[in-house]
Design a protein around this motif. Structure first.
Motif, PDB file in Angstrom:
ATOM      1  N   UNK A 105       1.039  -1.667   0.172  1.00  0.00           N
ATOM      2  CA  UNK A 105      -0.079   0.131  -0.215  1.00  0.00           C
ATOM      3  C   UNK A 105       0.927   1.179  -0.412  1.00  0.00           C
ATOM      4  N   UNK A 106       2.217   1.308  -0.349  1.00  0.00           N
ATOM      5  CA  UNK A 106       2.822   2.294  -0.352  1.00  0.00           C
ATOM      6  C   UNK A 106       2.809   2.589  -1.290  1.00  0.00           C
ATOM      7  N   UNK A 107       2.749   4.402  -1.562  1.00  0.00           N
ATOM      8  CA  UNK A 107       2.995   5.276  -2.681  1.00  0.00           C
ATOM      9  C   UNK A 107       3.794   5.419  -3.748  1.00  0.00           C
ATOM     10  N   UNK A 108       5.062   5.042  -3.237  1.00  0.00           N
ATOM     11  CA  UNK A 108       6.240   4.676  -3.920  1.00  0.00           C
ATOM     12  C   UNK A 108       6.064   3.809  -3.787  1.00  0.00           C
ATOM     13  N   UNK A 109       6.431   3.384  -5.943  1.00  0.00           N
ATOM     14  CA  UNK A 109       6.662   2.266  -6.542  1.00  0.00           C
ATOM     15  C   UNK A 109       8.009   1.138  -6.073  1.00  0.00           C
ATOM     16  N   UNK A 110       7.073  -0.087  -5.686  1.00  0.00           N
ATOM     17  CA  UNK A 110       8.435  -1.090  -5.535  1.00  0.00           C
ATOM     18  C   UNK A 110       8.080  -2.738  -5.849  1.00  0.00           C
ATOM     19  N   UNK A 135      11.055   2.799  -6.416  1.00  0.00           N
ATOM     20  CA  UNK A 135      10.781   4.031  -7.476  1.00  0.00           C
ATOM     21  C   UNK A 135       9.544   5.649  -7.060  1.00  0.00           C
ATOM     22  N   UNK A 136       9.930   7.063  -7.273  1.00  0.00           N
ATOM     23  CA  UNK A 136       9.173   7.851  -7.336  1.00  0.00           C
ATOM     24  C   UNK A 136       8.404   8.350  -8.305  1.00  0.00           C
ATOM     25  N   UNK A 137       7.321   8.565  -8.690  1.00  0.00           N
ATOM     26  CA  UNK A 137       6.877   8.980  -9.611  1.00  0.00           C
ATOM     27  C   UNK A 137       6.943  10.617  -9.578  1.00  0.00           C
ATOM     28  N   UNK A 138       8.089  11.513 -10.410  1.00  0.00           N
ATOM     29  CA  UNK A 138       8.161  12.603  -9.935  1.00  0.00           C
ATOM     30  C   UNK A 138       7.943  13.419 -11.529  1.00  0.00           C
ATOM     31  N   UNK A 139       6.924  12.948 -12.388  1.00  0.00           N
ATOM     32  CA  UNK A 139       5.980  13.260 -13.636  1.00  0.00           C
ATOM     33  C   UNK A 139       5.666  14.707 -13.339  1.00  0.00           C
ATOM     34  N   UNK A 140       4.804  14.806 -12.837  1.00  0.00           N
ATOM     35  CA  UNK A 140       4.622  15.983 -11.964  1.00  0.00           C
ATOM     36  C   UNK A 140       5.271  17.446 -12.173  1.00  0.00           C
ATOM     37  N   UNK A 141       6.856  17.206 -10.906  1.00  0.00           N
ATOM     38  CA  UNK A 141       7.314  18.126 -10.673  1.00  0.00           C
ATOM     39  C   UNK A 141       8.222  18.376 -12.416  1.00  0.00           C
ATOM     40  N   UNK A 142       8.671  16.742 -12.905  1.00  0.00           N
ATOM     41  CA  UNK A 142       9.249  17.338 -13.927  1.00  0.00           C
ATOM     42  C   UNK A 142       8.530  18.215 -15.153  1.00  0.00           C
ATOM     43  N   UNK A 143       7.335  18.129 -14.794  1.00  0.00           N
ATOM     44  CA  UNK A 143       7.048  18.606 -15.939  1.00  0.00           C
ATOM     45  C   UNK A 143       6.786  20.511 -15.810  1.00  0.00           C
ATOM     46  N   UNK A 144       6.799  20.478 -14.560  1.00  0.00           N
ATOM     47  CA  UNK A 144       6.677  22.243 -14.125  1.00  0.00           C
ATOM     48  C   UNK A 144       8.563  22.618 -13.625  1.00  0.00           C
TER      49      UNK A 144
END
Length: 498
Positions: A21-26, A131-140
């Motif tokens: 149930x973690x938000x980080x991908x494993x 892994x952490x999804x930082x797509x939004x951060x990278x887009x910004x």
């Protein structure tokens, strides 16, 4: 099944329950590189619905997904995070763009780290990719990068932890002449953008505190050793989770050069205004209040400066004909300029002066104004009147000669006279037109009265009204006015031939 195997399976189930149930991908890998398990977050970060979509092992994963670094360079297969993990490497904060090899339209940005779990003997038991999804951060960040680079205002960003520049836009490089590598990594002490600032100590203090630096003048050192006057301001921001300061600049050189050019232009205008031997007046377009006059104006009209400055044209009342004044400024408001309009001016001592007025609209300190140039034509007008008077004397005894001479005079005046106010023949009443026609035939008032069956006083009134409307002062001027416009010429020819 041995106790070791049972223990390993139990540990993995417990680990899976913890991370499910973690938000980080494993993603869990076996030491043999096979993919054992992945939580929902990891599947979502790859657009996968089940573990088999990731591939059976690390090699299959590299075939199903294309990875690029943030600088858009392709990640070699043996440098994929999952490949490095399969070799037992541990790493942190690897930033990669991840896209499906079958559909590169869908992509994500992952910040990846690894973890190797060992058993009691110190042997690798589970390989963990986090892994952490930082797509939004990278887009910004990408939007910020594009905006920062496209901003025409020169700007640099320094990191507050060590006061070194980490970003610079083309505007700053163009203004200063530096190359990018001469700025990036340089400290604010080596390239001091606050050098010679109005309040350098306060600005330095605010930089160290990481708070806004209000805009102030400063000297910016250039690559060629020179310097440039600028306005500098600082705005704190966070970039890549680091406290930074954005410095932006306004180049004062173009404004400074424009101010010098404007001042020189104003000085030249002022000199020409003062030294001109022709009377000149400057007034506001909105209220017609006199802002300035030159010495020639005061000398010609006999006023003192305090008599006219600050007063309106109507208050000074130096234009003899009120209607001419109203027409002149109405035309200026409509067209913006006038060229050599005949106007009669009244001196302070009540003497009259004939002038040709030219005018134009100018902006003084962004305020629309009218510049009036008054050419004294009194002597010229007096000479013309004397000539017309002489012609009238000749007309008394030689009408055939006078008509020929009047026509020649009209032709000469039409070539040399300035533009006339737009008075039309149709502005006259029908009776005034009749009277003007008979004047052009050479009839006296009594003869006109008899021809039109009117009282002599009535004829004189019609003549006076026609003179006023045409802005003429004698019969000869009225004849010239009509001849210039081709009026009654057939009657002249008939009489001349008779």
């Amino acid at each position: 099944m041995s106790q070791h195997v049972l223990s390993t399976e139990a540990n993995r189930r417990q680990l899976q329950q913890i991370i499910a149930c973690l938000s980080d991908g494993v993603i869990l890998l076996d030491p043999d590189q096979s993919i054992l398990w992945a939580n929902e977050a990891a599947l979502a970060m790859h657009g996968a619905s089940q573990i088999s979509d990731l591939g059976a092992n690390a090699k299959a994963y590299t075939q199903r997904f294309a990875l690029r670094y943030r600088n858009n360079h392709v990640v070699p297969v043996d440098s994929y995070p999952i490949s490095r993990l399969a070799r037992g490497e541990t790493f942190s904060d690897v930033l990669v763009d991840v896209a499906s090899a079958a559909d590169d339209e869908r992509s994500w940005v992952h910040r990846v780290r690894s973890l190797v779990l060992a058993d009691s003997r110190g042997e690798p038991e589970s390989l963990v990719l986090i892994m952490d999804d930082v797509t939004d951060w990278a887009s910004a960040e990408q939007r910020f990068e594009k905006t920062f680079a496209a901003n025409p205002a020169p700007a640099v960003i320094c990191r507050l932890s060590d006061l070194r520049y980490i970003k610079v836009n083309p505007g700053f490089l163009e203004m200063t002449g530096y190359a990018r590598d001469q700025v990036i990594g340089t400290s604010t002490y080596e390239l001091d953008v606050l050098d010679l600032a109005e309040n350098k100590e306060l600005a330095r203090q605010r930089l160290c505190e990481g708070v806004t630096i209000a805009q102030m003048q400063a000297q910016l050192r250039l690559a060629d050793g020179g310097s440039k006057q600028v306005i500098v301001a600082g705005q704190p921001l966070e970039l890549n989770d680091e406290a930074c300061m954005l410095f932006s600049f306004v180049d004062m050189e173009p404004r400074h050069k424009a101010e010098i050019a404007l001042r020189q232009s104003e000085e030249r205008f002022a000199k020409a205004f003062r030294l001109s031997p022709v009377p000149i007046l400057l007034c506001g377009a909105a209220d017609q209040r006199v802002l300035d006059v030159n010495d020639a104006f005061l000398d010609t009209l006999g006023y003192r400066g305090e008599d006219v400055l600050g007063s309106s044209i109507a208050q000074i009342d130096f234009i003899d004909d009120k209607n001419a004044r109203i027409w002149l400024f109405a035309t200026l408001e409509k067209t913006g300029s006038l060229d050599r309009i005949d106007v009669r001016l009244r001196r302070k001592d009540a003497g009259l002066i004939d002038c040709a007025v030219s005018a134009d609209t100018v902006n003084i300190q962004d305020i629309p104004c009218y510049l009036l140039v008054l050419m004294d034509i009194t002597e010229r007008r007096r000479t013309e009147l004397e000539l017309v008077s002489a012609i009238e004397e000749v007309m008394k005894d030689a009408s055939w000669f006078s008509r020929t001479l009047i026509e020649k005079l009209a032709n000469v005046k039409s070539v040399n006279s300035p533009k006339l106010p737009s008075v039309s023949f149709t502005d006259l009443t029908a009776r005034e037109r009749d009277v003007l026609g008979l004047i052009c035939e050479g009839l006296a008032d009594k003869e006109i009265a008899a021809r039109l069956k009117l009282a002599p006083n009535t004829v004189r009134n019609h003549v006076a009204m026609a003179y006023s409307k045409l802005n003429v002062h004698s019969r000869s001027e009225a004849i010239v006015w009509a001849r210039e416009r081709g009026l009654f010429s057939s009657e002249w020819r008939t009489k001349g031939q008779g």
